[in-house]
Enzyme design. Sequence first.
Site, PDB file in Angstrom:
ATOM      1  N   ARG A  65       0.903  -1.164   0.122  1.00 57.32           N
ATOM      2  CA  ARG A  65      -0.030   0.015  -0.134  1.00 57.32           C
ATOM      3  C   ARG A  65       0.981   1.216   0.098  1.00 57.32           C
ATOM      4  O   ARG A  65       2.020   1.283   0.081  1.00 57.32           O
ATOM      5  CB  ARG A  65      -0.953  -0.023   1.319  1.00 57.32           C
ATOM      6  CG  ARG A  65      -0.199  -0.012   2.620  1.00 57.32           C
ATOM      7  CD  ARG A  65      -0.960   0.526   3.827  1.00 57.32           C
ATOM      8  NE  ARG A  65      -0.339   0.207   4.961  1.00 57.32           N
ATOM      9  CZ  ARG A  65       0.488   0.967   5.385  1.00 57.32           C
ATOM     10  NH1 ARG A  65       0.838   2.323   4.878  1.00 57.32           N
ATOM     11  NH2 ARG A  65       1.098   1.006   6.728  1.00 57.32           N
ATOM     12  N   GLY A  66       0.291   2.327  -0.199  1.00 55.59           N
ATOM     13  CA  GLY A  66       0.938   3.715  -0.279  1.00 55.59           C
ATOM     14  C   GLY A  66       1.137   3.780   1.321  1.00 55.59           C
ATOM     15  O   GLY A  66       0.646   3.115   2.187  1.00 55.59           O
ATOM     16  N   ASP A  87       2.948   5.664   4.943  1.00 53.06           N
ATOM     17  CA  ASP A  87       4.074   5.343   5.759  1.00 53.06           C
ATOM     18  C   ASP A  87       3.620   4.179   6.779  1.00 53.06           C
ATOM     19  O   ASP A  87       3.038   3.448   6.585  1.00 53.06           O
ATOM     20  CB  ASP A  87       4.218   6.726   6.543  1.00 53.06           C
ATOM     21  CG  ASP A  87       6.058   6.818   6.720  1.00 53.06           C
ATOM     22  OD1 ASP A  87       6.542   6.261   7.643  1.00 53.06           O
ATOM     23  OD2 ASP A  87       6.542   7.706   6.081  1.00 53.06           O
ATOM     24  N   VAL A  88       4.491   4.455   8.221  1.00 57.59           N
ATOM     25  CA  VAL A  88       4.595   3.351   8.913  1.00 57.59           C
ATOM     26  C   VAL A  88       2.904   3.334  10.004  1.00 57.59           C
ATOM     27  O   VAL A  88       2.844   4.562  10.377  1.00 57.59           O
ATOM     28  CB  VAL A  88       5.654   3.182   9.696  1.00 57.59           C
ATOM     29  CG1 VAL A  88       5.882   4.417  10.559  1.00 57.59           C
ATOM     30  CG2 VAL A  88       5.661   1.991  10.796  1.00 57.59           C
ATOM     31  N   ILE A 119      -7.004   6.476  10.533  1.00 53.56           N
ATOM     32  CA  ILE A 119      -8.066   5.858   9.782  1.00 53.56           C
ATOM     33  C   ILE A 119      -6.912   5.630   8.454  1.00 53.56           C
ATOM     34  O   ILE A 119      -6.271   6.490   7.863  1.00 53.56           O
ATOM     35  CB  ILE A 119      -9.094   6.919   9.462  1.00 53.56           C
ATOM     36  CG1 ILE A 119      -9.791   7.114  10.560  1.00 53.56           C
ATOM     37  CG2 ILE A 119      -9.715   6.528   7.949  1.00 53.56           C
ATOM     38  CD1 ILE A 119     -10.924   8.030  10.470  1.00 53.56           C
ATOM     39  N   GLY A 120      -7.203   4.297   7.732  1.00 59.58           N
ATOM     40  CA  GLY A 120      -6.374   4.218   6.536  1.00 59.58           C
ATOM     41  C   GLY A 120      -7.597   3.469   5.704  1.00 59.58           C
ATOM     42  O   GLY A 120      -7.923   2.209   6.183  1.00 59.58           O
ATOM     43  N   GLY A 124      -9.525   0.238   7.447  1.00 62.39           N
ATOM     44  CA  GLY A 124     -10.490   1.321   8.108  1.00 62.39           C
ATOM     45  C   GLY A 124     -10.027   1.965   9.176  1.00 62.39           C
ATOM     46  O   GLY A 124      -9.185   2.809   8.934  1.00 62.39           O
ATOM     47  N   CYS A 137       2.692   7.302  10.989  1.00 61.76           N
ATOM     48  CA  CYS A 137       2.340   7.864   9.723  1.00 61.76           C
ATOM     49  C   CYS A 137       3.392   8.912   9.194  1.00 61.76           C
ATOM     50  O   CYS A 137       3.150   9.631   8.407  1.00 61.76           O
ATOM     51  CB  CYS A 137       0.999   8.392   9.569  1.00 61.76           C
ATOM     52  SG  CYS A 137      -0.352   7.417  10.285  1.00 61.76           S
TER      53      CYS A 137
END
Lengths: 76, 206
Positions: free
Chosen positions: B74-75, B77-78, B142-143, B154, B172
Site C-alpha cells: 500500500r502507499g 508510511d508506517v 484511519i486508512g 478502516g 504515519c
Amino acid sequence: MTNIILPELGEGITKATIACWHAKLGESVVVGQEICEAVTDKASFVIEAPAAGKLGSILVDEGQEGSVGAVLGTIE
Amino acid sequence: MNIIVEDWGLIEYTQGFRRQRDLVEKVQMGAPDHLIFCEHPAVLTLGRMTNPASLLYQRHDIEERGVKITMVDRGGDVTLHAPGQLIIYPIFNLNNHGKDLKVYMEKLEEVAVDLLKNFGILAISISGQRGVFVGKDKIISIGVGVRKWVTYHGLGININTDLSLFNLIKPCGLNVRMTSMQKLKGHEVSMKEVKAKTIELFRNNF
C-alpha cells in the site's frame, strides 16, 4: 492503445497522487488487473487495467500528482 | 442497510489482510456489506512510501520488543497495531453508497467522533489529516483502500493500547503523539461496549 484514466473519486476530489505502479513498463496485463494505486489525503484507490495488452507508457510516475480525468499511462 | 458483523478476535495482520481480500471479492460479487472487528498482535506495517526515518530504532531492537515488522502493498508510511487497539474493517460496496470517496471518509470520521462522544471524549477530525484527534493527540487512525468501489482497511481505535509502543515510530511519518481511551478516561474501557456502540452507529449512518 487504451488510456489508463484517473477516475472520478468523489465530489471535491480533483487530484490524487500515484503511490505505486503494480505493473512495470512493457509488462503484459489483463483486463481488471490491479495496475496502480492512487492516494488522496485520506484514502487509496486501486486502479485496474481497462484493457489487455502491455503497459506501454507511464505518464504519471510514483509520487507525482494527477488530475481527475488525466491519462496516467497507456496499454498497447 | 443490512450489515453483517464478524468478530475475528486476535488475528495476525497478514492473515487478516488475506481474509479481507477474500471478503472484498465476495462483496464485489454481490454479498452484503460486512463490518469486521479484530485486534492484531503487535506489528509495524510499512507502506511503500515509508520513510526509513519513521522507524526510530533498529529493526532488531524493535523485534526484540515482540513487535513484528511487515511490508504491506500500500502507499503511506508506517503504522502500528497492537492488542487493545480495536481494528474495524468496513467492507462496504460504495456502489450502493453513492460512489464517493469523500462522502465515505466523512461518514467514517463522523462515526468515529460520535463513538468517542458516547464515551465522554470530545474528538475532532482535522481537514487534510487522516485520523481523529483529541486536542493535538491522535486517538483513531484511519486508512482506507478501495477496489472496484469496495472498501477495505478502516479504523484503528486506541482503546487500551500500550501507548509506549508508539515510541518506536513516527506514526504515519508525522510527529504526532498518540493517545487512548484508557489514558483519557483513567481506566480500562470495555471493548465489548465500544463494539456494540460501533455497530449501532454504522447501522444508523450507512
